[in-house]
Enzyme design. Structure first.
Site, mmCIF file in Angstrom:
data_model
loop_
_atom_site.group_PDB
_atom_site.id
_atom_site.type_symbol
_atom_site.label_atom_id
_atom_site.label_comp_id
_atom_site.label_asym_id
_atom_site.label_seq_id
_atom_site.Cartn_x
_atom_site.Cartn_y
_atom_site.Cartn_z
ATOM 1 C CG ASN A 1 40.557 46.433 35.006
ATOM 2 O OD1 ASN A 1 40.612 45.471 34.496
ATOM 3 N ND2 ASN A 1 40.653 47.067 36.199
ATOM 4 C CD GLU A 2 38.300 44.954 38.525
ATOM 5 O OE1 GLU A 2 38.697 45.779 39.234
ATOM 6 O OE2 GLU A 2 38.719 43.621 38.547
ATOM 7 N N PRO A 3 35.135 48.979 35.036
ATOM 8 C CG PRO A 3 34.023 49.411 33.306
ATOM 9 C CD PRO A 3 34.923 48.576 33.707
ATOM 10 C CB VAL B 1 39.307 43.147 30.953
ATOM 11 C CG1 VAL B 1 39.564 41.989 31.456
ATOM 12 C CG2 VAL B 1 39.658 43.253 29.500
ATOM 13 C CG ASN C 1 41.489 40.107 36.080
ATOM 14 O OD1 ASN C 1 41.779 41.110 36.925
ATOM 15 N ND2 ASN C 1 42.313 39.982 35.049
#
Length: 592
Positions: A447-449, A479, A481
């Site tokens: 997530n959001e690397p 992902v 967001n």
């Protein structure tokens, strides 16, 4: 080894399967051949407050009962330890904590040489060591996923006496853990006491720790079904259930498979460790709101019969099976060949007092809210959720994007070979645990690397390739967001509920313009408010939820509910258009 040579060796190991985990991880269940004992309740607990957090190892606290070496607290399991007590030092404690419980192993287990006794820890955050009666039996790195140890020999001679289970857990995060973090030692003696340090993380949720899920003792015969792998397909109305069974036995054995429908009718059978069951006119597993009879599950009964010197000994395991397919086209996500539109949420395992501890009442409240909302899916942000949650998703038809703990990967050293190897192991553990769930349609590796760093390209290419090799039936992604936090305000101002609704309306307008072209879903951030580290930007947690932390709806929940039921009406029930009264009654019932 030079970096290039190490990478080549790692790639060769991936291609050859050398990194594959040994042994299965079937969920413990009670059958005619298996028994289970839940060790939930109050455990003895102590945090190691010594300067280096290693007093427990120097004094070997695992050698004798924990309460004999010093004071202990009563600590509920499952639960995070952080919010249970009144000692402020536990709230943000970093280091080793110790759990212990005395367990009476049933005599029928301990005295039977043909019975295998297994200790299973469903989730311990983060690094764990386990002893039984002072003997180390397990060591595991990583939270959120189960691990276990065969303790048969250690309990064989304890008839009439309790066995002592000691578990030490360290929640320290480093650049190479998943999720990563760093320890910052504060050396300014004018501001901080001696030996003072803090844990810095790069994710926006509280680093709860402890025994978060169930601890089990369970039994199998010594010759047993170790693993089951199921994939499904559909051929002109016939359901195809491909299976592979792994058996641990040094004796001759016979395998039978029976597939039962929900009415108890035998619909297919076969023999042998590998094959295909064919189900004519199969009832398919459909997501919630995509079919009048969603989430249809068959029961696959695997029967192992082993010939021993004392006769035949059976082992039986029953696995729920949902027959469905998953495909991705250029602009659609397809389940059973039909377009599926994700309208759901991102979640957290988080609640008052218990932190990330598993709680059935909370879980069922969340599932009832998902149905009320008209949500058909969620992402397990930002770590694998409890196995019981995944089982409920299968039963309720809630589609899952299954995410590993790859959140906050922003440091350059977190993209090195040490981190990559651990990340690969975590993905193997995740796929091994959740591969048979029909609700799981996608794996999320991060997530959001910080994916634009130079080593990140190789890192994620290797990670995604390996995950696809583990499970070629599901797509792989990572992902990101965001969504504004809320309070109240009129006219709408940032951080107010009114502003949250306004922002959502703008998002919805944009999504509706793109939905028919290439957008395949929307998962709001976040389902409910959740706890974070203290900071001026986070007033008692993250308030981006459409529900409060106590699961009360905000204004945005009603807005989203109206939208999700409207989308369900447009996209999930086109074949019911000929019977509008029937559909309207279903929709009205759901709204009420």
């Amino acid at each position: 080894m030079a970096r290039g040579l190490w990478a080549a060796a790692l790639w060769a190991a991936i291609c050859s399967g050398a990194l594959a985990l040994q042994g299965g991880m079937l969920y413990p269940q009670e059958t005619r051949s298996r028994e289970r004992k839940d060790l939930g309740g109050l455990w003895d607990f102590r945090a190691d407050f010594s300067d280096d957090r290693n007093q427990g190892f120097r004094e070997e606290w695992y050698r004798t009962p924990l309460r004999e070496s010093g004071p202990v607290l009563d600590m509920p399991v499952p639960a995070s330890f952080n919010d249970v007590g009144q000692d402020h030092r536990l709230r943000n404690f970093i280091g080793w904590v110790w759990y212990e419980r005395q367990v009476m192993v049933p005599q029928s287990w301990a005295q039977d040489p043909l019975t295998r006794v297994v200790l299973r820890i469903s989730s311990a955050h983060y690094y764990t060591m386990v002893w039984v009666n002072g003997v180390q039996v397990a060591e595991h790195e990583g939270g959120h996923l189960p691990f276990e140890a065969d303790i048969s020999k250690l309990v064989r001679f304890t008839t009439g006496k309790p066995s002592r289970i000691t578990i030490a857990i360290n929640n320290t995060l480093t650049p190479h853990t998943l999720p990563p973090g760093i320890i910052e030692h504060k050396t300014d003696r004018t501001r901080y006491p001696k030996h003072y340090f803090t844990q810095k993380t790069y994710f926006d949720f509280f680093n709860y720790a402890g025994l978060h899920r169930s601890v089990f003792l369970y039994t199998t015969p010594v010759n047993y079904i170790d693993d089951i792998t199921i994939t499904t397909d559909i051929n002109e109305g016939t359901g195809l259930v491909n299976y592979q069974i792994v058996v641990k036995s040094n004796e001759s054995f016979w395998l039978e498979l029976h597939l039962w429908d929900q009415e108890g009718k035998l619909v297919a059978k076969d023999v042998g460790p590998r094959g295909q069951l064919q189900v004519p006119n199969a009832q398919l597993w459909w997501p919630y709101l995509m079919h009048e009879q969603p989430a249809y599950l068959y029961s696959l009964e695997v029967i192992l019969t082993v010939k021993t010197g004392d006769g035949t000994v059976p082992d039986i395991y029953t696995l729920p099976v949902g027959i469905r397919t998953v495909q991705v086209s250029s602009n659609q996500f397809l389940i059973n060949g039909k377009p599926f539109y994700f309208h759901g949420v991102n979640k957290h395992e988080d609640s008052d007092i218990r932190g990330k501890g598993f709680d059935w009442a909370l879980v069922m409240k969340d599932f009832n809210l998902l149905q009320w909302l008209g949500a058909n899916s969620f992402r397990t942000s930002h770590y694998p959720y409890a196995e019981e949650v995944m089982q409920l998703c299968d039963r309720y038809g809630i589609v899952v994007i299954d995410e590993c703990p790859g959140v906050g990967i922003v440091l350059p050293e977190s993209f090195g070979n040490i981190s990559l190897n651990h990340h690969l192991e975590v993905m193997e553990e995740l796929v091994r645990r959740d591969k048979n769930h029909p609700s799981v349609v996608m794996w999320s590796v991060a997530n959001e690397p910080v994916s634009w760093l130079a080593p990140a390209k190789h890192y994620f290419k290797t990670l995604i390739t390996h995950t696809k090799a583990l499970d070629p039936t599901r797509p792989v992604t990572f992902v990101s967001n965001s969504k504004p936090e809320v309070d109240h305000g009129d006219p709408p101002l940032m951080f107010s509920e009114e502003y949250q609704k306004t922002v959502l309306q703008q998002y919805h307008s944009a999504l509706d313009r793109k939905r028919k072209h290439f957008v395949v879903g929307e998962l709001i951030w976040n389902f409910a408010d959740f706890m974070t580290d203290q900071s001026p930007q986070r007033v008692v947690g993250n308030k981006k939820g459409i529900f409060t932390r106590q699961r009360q709806p905000k204004g945005s929940a009603f807005l989203l509910r109206e939208r999700y039921w409207k989308i369900a009406n447009e996209t999930m029930y086109p074949r019911l258009a000929a019977t509008p009264k029937h559909f309207e009654s279903r929709l009205l019932y759901s709204i009420l």
